[in-house]
Design a protein around this motif. Structure first.
Motif, PDB file in Angstrom:
ATOM      1  N   GLU A 127       3.966 113.360  15.293  1.00 17.37           N
ATOM      2  CA  GLU A 127       5.261 113.623  14.679  1.00 17.37           C
ATOM      3  C   GLU A 127       5.150 114.868  13.788  1.00 17.37           C
ATOM      4  O   GLU A 127       4.143 115.058  13.104  1.00 17.37           O
ATOM      5  CB  GLU A 127       5.632 112.410  13.833  1.00 17.37           C
ATOM      6  CG  GLU A 127       6.848 112.546  12.957  1.00 17.37           C
ATOM      7  CD  GLU A 127       6.924 111.390  11.977  1.00 17.37           C
ATOM      8  OE1 GLU A 127       7.784 110.526  12.172  1.00 17.37           O
ATOM      9  OE2 GLU A 127       6.102 111.336  11.034  1.00 17.37           O
ATOM     10  N   ARG A 146      12.212 114.393  14.345  1.00 13.26           N
ATOM     11  CA  ARG A 146      11.334 113.216  14.223  1.00 13.26           C
ATOM     12  C   ARG A 146      12.001 111.987  14.823  1.00 13.26           C
ATOM     13  O   ARG A 146      11.334 111.143  15.435  1.00 13.26           O
ATOM     14  CB  ARG A 146      10.995 112.959  12.744  1.00 13.26           C
ATOM     15  CG  ARG A 146      10.143 114.033  12.098  1.00 13.26           C
ATOM     16  CD  ARG A 146       9.727 113.632  10.685  1.00 13.26           C
ATOM     17  NE  ARG A 146       9.256 114.803   9.955  1.00 13.26           N
ATOM     18  CZ  ARG A 146       9.924 115.417   8.979  1.00 13.26           C
ATOM     19  NH1 ARG A 146      11.094 114.943   8.574  1.00 13.26           N
ATOM     20  NH2 ARG A 146       9.429 116.482   8.391  1.00 13.26           N
ATOM     21  N   THR A 157       2.351 109.280  12.870  1.00 14.15           N
ATOM     22  CA  THR A 157       3.239 109.762  11.825  1.00 14.15           C
ATOM     23  C   THR A 157       2.436 110.539  10.781  1.00 14.15           C
ATOM     24  O   THR A 157       1.264 110.253  10.531  1.00 14.15           O
ATOM     25  CB  THR A 157       4.006 108.609  11.168  1.00 14.15           C
ATOM     26  OG1 THR A 157       5.004 109.139  10.298  1.00 14.15           O
ATOM     27  CG2 THR A 157       3.084 107.703  10.386  1.00 14.15           C
TER      28      THR A 157
END
Length: 490
Positions: free
Chosen positions: A310, A328, A345
């Motif tokens: 991400e 995202r 993430t």
């Protein structure tokens, strides 16, 4: 006498010329097949190249001492498929079409292809004036005896190699390198930290192939066949004589130059760190990424795992902008929709002033967690990105349920940052968020919103991570609403 001698000379020269016509040329191999390479273990791998047209080509592999034969076509091209054993080495591979070529120091292990834009390209030594955290220690400790091998299409001894083409290529610049300080310094830091981690855990040789380009849009990495379904993307320049110009924005040219030549080479999986350059159209990105992955899997002929990163927090067009948040959101949806995929993430490693986060170790390790758990079947630790699952309203609070947090979320007894809440008027206010002691649920509220209907978390360009799984993985940014959001991309 003189006439007879002249005739003999003519015959001799003719014989030499005829002999030269049929003299065997040395086998030519693509750059991806070379000394120091790693071949994927316990599978059938392709070995290919060029030889004399219509000639017999033999391949001898030292791990089984078997001979494999094939015939080159009229262009001299040939391919042979050989089985590989479990991890080990070093081995030799001998090729011959009359003249011998031998590859040495070949290892059998796990092979991963690593691609994307500058955050994948960023070498261990860092970019100019932009460091990689901990790089000196990693580079100084690199030992050739450690069975990590690297194929770098991005740079040659620190000098950038720029490869792109309007047509799919059969070969590219690059070479397999051993795990020495000078080589580690110039390889992708994110990819290397991944390789280092899985090598230590699996105790097998690991090979990484790095093919990335800073600033590149995803369109440049799609094949013509994959991108043709998107009629709003102009690919006419692939058929004219115009200069490519900036290859990072031209459809297909990076695929043609840096991916197409590798599709014969067996890999275990694919790592991807890209998206910043597509913030202008996240809805399109949400469609392009699955199309690219489906096409790649088809070309390799395997449903390989695809793990991606991400995009990290950065002050693109202002801290409160939404272009990164929307991208995202598209990436998170891709993770949900694409089989055998996973997303790392990065809310806790970004920086408002550095678009290239210095902490590539965390990124590489989180990619490794996905691979070790989902690809290699190792259990007992948390690896998957926690993400929003559902919400429940009770009085003036909204309770948030999180997926991929088997032991709950944390920290307890702490005010959690980055939350906003809105009512029917769709006006968002900063919210109080906490994990309630009595219910252990994530509760969100605001005195300004007595009747809340929607919550957003970290839905900005430069959010801060405040909620984690007990395994230390940040909860992915989310919003519970589907209201139109104006993209702040400039």
């Amino acid at each position: 006498m003189k006439k007879n001698l002249m005739s003999k000379c003519i015959l001799a020269v003719t014989a030499i010329l005829m002999s030269a016509t049929y003299t065997y040329a040395k086998i030519e191999l693509p750059s991806i097949l070379g000394n120091n390479m790693v071949l994927q273990q316990q599978t059938n791998v392709k070995l290919w190249g060029k030889a004399n047209p219509n000639s017999k080509v033999t391949v001898i592999t030292s791990w089984d001492n078997k001979t494999y034969s094939t015939q080159s076509d009229k262009q001299g091209e040939w391919v042979v498929t050989v089985p590989t054993p479990s991890a080990g080495g070093p081995y030799e591979i001998t090729f011959s079409d009359g003249e011998t070529l031998k590859l040495n120091n070949v290892l059998i292990g796990e092979v991963w292809l690593c691609s994307g834009q500058s955050n994948m390209e960023m070498p261990m030594r860092g970019f100019d004036r932009q460091p990689t955290a901990g790089c000196t220690d990693v580079i100084a400790k690199a030992k050739p005896s450690t069975p990590i091998r690297m194929f770098n299409t991005d740079s040659d001894n620190g000098r950038w190699i720029r490869q792109f083409s309007k047509k799919p290529q059969k070969n590219l610049k690059g070479e397999w390198m051993v795990n020495s300080p000078e080589n580690v310094a110039n390889i992708s830091a994110a990819a290397y930290f991944f390789a280092q981690y899985i090598q230590e855990v699996l105790e097998v040789p690991v090979g990484i192939i790095v093919a990335s380009r800073g600033g590149s849009r995803i369109e440049a990495w799609l094949s013509r066949e994959a991108i043709s379904q998107f009629k709003d993307i102009n690919i006419s320049m692939l058929d004219d004589d115009s200069d490519i110009g900036d290859p990072t924005a031209v459809p297909c040219v990076l695929y043609n130059g840096k991916i197409a030549p590798l599709t014969n080479f067996a890999i275990k999986g694919f790592l991807w760190y890209q998206g910043e350059s597509n913030r202008d159209n996240p809805e399109q990105y949400k469609q392009l990424a699955p199309a690219m992955i489906k096409d790649y899997r088809s070309r390799w002929g395997i449903d390989f795992p695809f793990y991606f990163v991400e995009i990290a927090p950065f002050d693109y067009e202002g801290a409160d902008g939404t272009s990164a948040a929307l991208l995202r959101e598209a990436q998170l949806q891709n993770m949900k929709d694409i089989p055998n995929s996973g997303m790392v993430t990065t809310l806790d490693v970004g920086s408002p002033i550095f678009i290239h986060p210095v902490d590539k170790k965390t990124v590489g390790h989180r990619l490794a967690y996905w691979a070790l758990a989902q690809t290699y079947g190792i259990t007992g630790f948390e690896y998957a990105t926690p993400y929003y699952k559902s919400m429940e309203k009770a009085g003036n609070k909204i309770y948030i349920n999180i997926e991929n947090a088997p032991f709950g979320i944390c920290p307890m007894w702490t005010a959690l940052e980055g939350f906003e809440i809105a009512g029917e008027d769709r006006v968002f206010y900063p919210a109080k968020a906490e994990i309630e002691t009595s219910t252990t649920r994530l509760a969100v509220s605001s005195d300004k919103v007595p009747n809340p209907v929607a919550v957003r978390y970290a839905f900005k360009n430069t959010p801060k991570a405040s909620v984690f799984s007990t395994g230390g993985i940040p909860v992915a940014p989310f919003r519970t609403d589907d209201w139109p959001v104006k993209n702040s991309f400039k």
